[in-house]
Every structure is written in C-alpha cells, then in structure tokens.
Design an enzyme around this catalytic site. Structure first.
Site, mmCIF file in Angstrom:
data_model
loop_
_atom_site.group_PDB
_atom_site.id
_atom_site.type_symbol
_atom_site.label_atom_id
_atom_site.label_comp_id
_atom_site.label_asym_id
_atom_site.label_seq_id
_atom_site.Cartn_x
_atom_site.Cartn_y
_atom_site.Cartn_z
ATOM 1 C CG ASP A 42 4.872 -7.734 20.650
ATOM 2 O OD1 ASP A 42 4.934 -8.693 20.370
ATOM 3 O OD2 ASP A 42 3.542 -7.207 20.484
ATOM 4 C CB CYS A 67 -0.263 -2.723 16.464
ATOM 5 S SG CYS A 67 -0.619 -4.335 15.519
ATOM 6 C CE1 TYR A 99 -4.314 -13.483 22.182
ATOM 7 C CE2 TYR A 99 -4.253 -15.108 20.586
ATOM 8 C CZ TYR A 99 -4.529 -14.136 20.897
ATOM 9 O OH TYR A 99 -4.590 -12.948 19.895
ATOM 10 C CG ASN A 110 -3.259 4.632 5.608
ATOM 11 O OD1 ASN A 110 -2.719 3.881 6.256
ATOM 12 N ND2 ASN A 110 -3.690 4.252 4.380
ATOM 13 C CG HIS A 151 -1.357 0.709 4.686
ATOM 14 N ND1 HIS A 151 -2.040 1.507 3.773
ATOM 15 C CD2 HIS A 151 -1.084 -0.366 3.584
ATOM 16 C CE1 HIS A 151 -2.435 1.133 2.765
ATOM 17 N NE2 HIS A 151 -1.800 0.105 2.566
ATOM 18 C CD GLU A 189 2.518 -9.252 16.443
ATOM 19 O OE1 GLU A 189 1.384 -9.185 16.552
ATOM 20 O OE2 GLU A 189 2.885 -8.656 15.470
#
Length: 226
Positions: A42, A67, A99, A110, A151, A189
């Site tokens: 990331d 994120c 995982y 937002n 978002h 990512e």
C-alpha cells in the site's frame, strides 16, 4: 544472534525509522503487509498531508481504494462501527476472508463541504478533515461535518493495533503513533497495470527507488513497534 541476523535486524529497524521520519515530513511511504496475509503493498500517507495531487498519485500510480485508517478510540468517539456489524443483509452474515478474521471497513464518508465527493479536490478535503477530526475527536461533531455514504472509505483499526491484527490499517496507525501524528492514515493498494493483480513487492521496491520513497516490510514494523 548471528552476525547476519543482527545486521538484518539493524537494517529493518533503520528502515522503519526512515519510514517514520518520512511520514513526519508528510511524505508517502510503501508498506507490504506479509506474503502470507493479503500480500499487498500500500501507498501510505499521513491523512493531514494529503493534497489533490496526492489523491491523483494514488489513483494513477497505485490504483486501489483510497481509504483512511482511524485508531479504534477515534472510531469509538465518532460512533463508527465495523460496517459488517450493522448491515442487515445476508451478504454481510458470513464475511469469510482467506487472510483475516474480519474486515476493517467502517462507513464511507464525504465532508459536507464537498460537492460530489469524488474529485481529487473533494477527496483531499474529506481526508484532511478526517485527520483534523482525529486530532481532536472530543471537539468534533462528526455527523455535522461528514455525511455517509461518501467516496472515502473509513477503516477502523483493532483496539490493540499490532497485538490484535497486522493489517495495513494497524500498521499505518502504529506508524502514525511512532511519528506523533494524528491517528488518521491514508492507505491505497498498489495494483499491476498489466495483469490487474496486486503489484509485486519487487515491482513496488523498484517504484519506491525511482520515486525516492521508503519501502518497508510489515514484519519490520511489527518487530520495531509491535
């Protein structure tokens, strides 16, 4: 401890310290969680340092979800749950992950001063305002400042960070703590443009070298800060 092991440990420690220094300057770093976990690298930014250009970089150079990882105490202060716990739908009943035991996802939000919320400018505003809120949760009217859905994906770290879970959420928040930053970190990512899979650690290291960024293994972060 053998000489090789001692040298390896010292190198890992120095790399984590370089990563912490970079974050203090507001620079991004790259963090690989583990080959036996997600196996992903990331891009990690201090949320308070994110600009529209940084959002564009994550869109273009990383390609994953943008994120914001928040410390558990901050999420509790804002009444932000793990979203799988509050979705009343069969799809959320069995969150089977290969995982980990659970996802860190909370709400998407937002800031209320955004328009659609998706532009680089809007997402940068939401992200930096999340950092400001995380720095002073007791002074923040979260529902008055943010709306959901939105978002920017919010992630909730495990209460005891790396002692509980060793995902990018916890790695990033642990690094923020080490850097004396607000417990709000952006993670995104890195994907491979050619095949669409996660970018390999080797390719991520090459990107870090080209861009002058610090690349750090999650195991080194756990060893240094866990």
């Amino acid at each position: 401890m053998t000489g090789d092991a001692s040298t390896s440990t010292a190198t890992a420690t120095a790399t984590v310290d370089r990563a912490v220094d970079a974050l203090r300057r507001g620079d991004p770093i790259l963090v690989h969680d583990a080959a036996d976990r997600e196996g992903e690298v990331d891009v990690v930014y201090p949320a308070g340092a994110v600009t529209p250009d940084a959002v564009a970089r994550m869109r273009n150079d990383a390609g994953g979800l943008v994120c914001v990882a928040l410390a558990d105490a901050v999420a509790v202060a804002f009444d932000l749950p793990y979203v799988q716990d509050v979705i009343d739908h069969p799809a959320a009943a069995d969150h089977d992950l290969g995982y980990d035991e659970r996802s860190s996802f909370s709400f998407t939000v937002n800031h209320r001063d955004t328009y659609t919320g998706i532009t680089d400018e809007d997402r940068a505003l939401t992200i930096t305002e999340l950092a400001a809120a995380a720095a002073a949760p007791e002074e923040t009217d979260f529902a008055g400042e943010f709306r959901a859905p939105g978002h920017v994906h919010v992630l909730r770290a495990a209460p005891d960070l790396l002692a509980d879970r060793k995902g990018h959420t916890e790695l990033a928040v642990a690094l923020a703590d080490a850097a004396d930053l607000p417990p709000a970190m952006v993670v995104c990512e890195m994907l491979d443009d050619e095949g669409g899979a996660a970018l390999s650690p080797a390719a991520a290291r090459a990107y870090a070298d080209r861009e002058g960024l610090v690349y750090v293994e999650g195991s080194a972060v756990v060893e240094r800060l866990g």
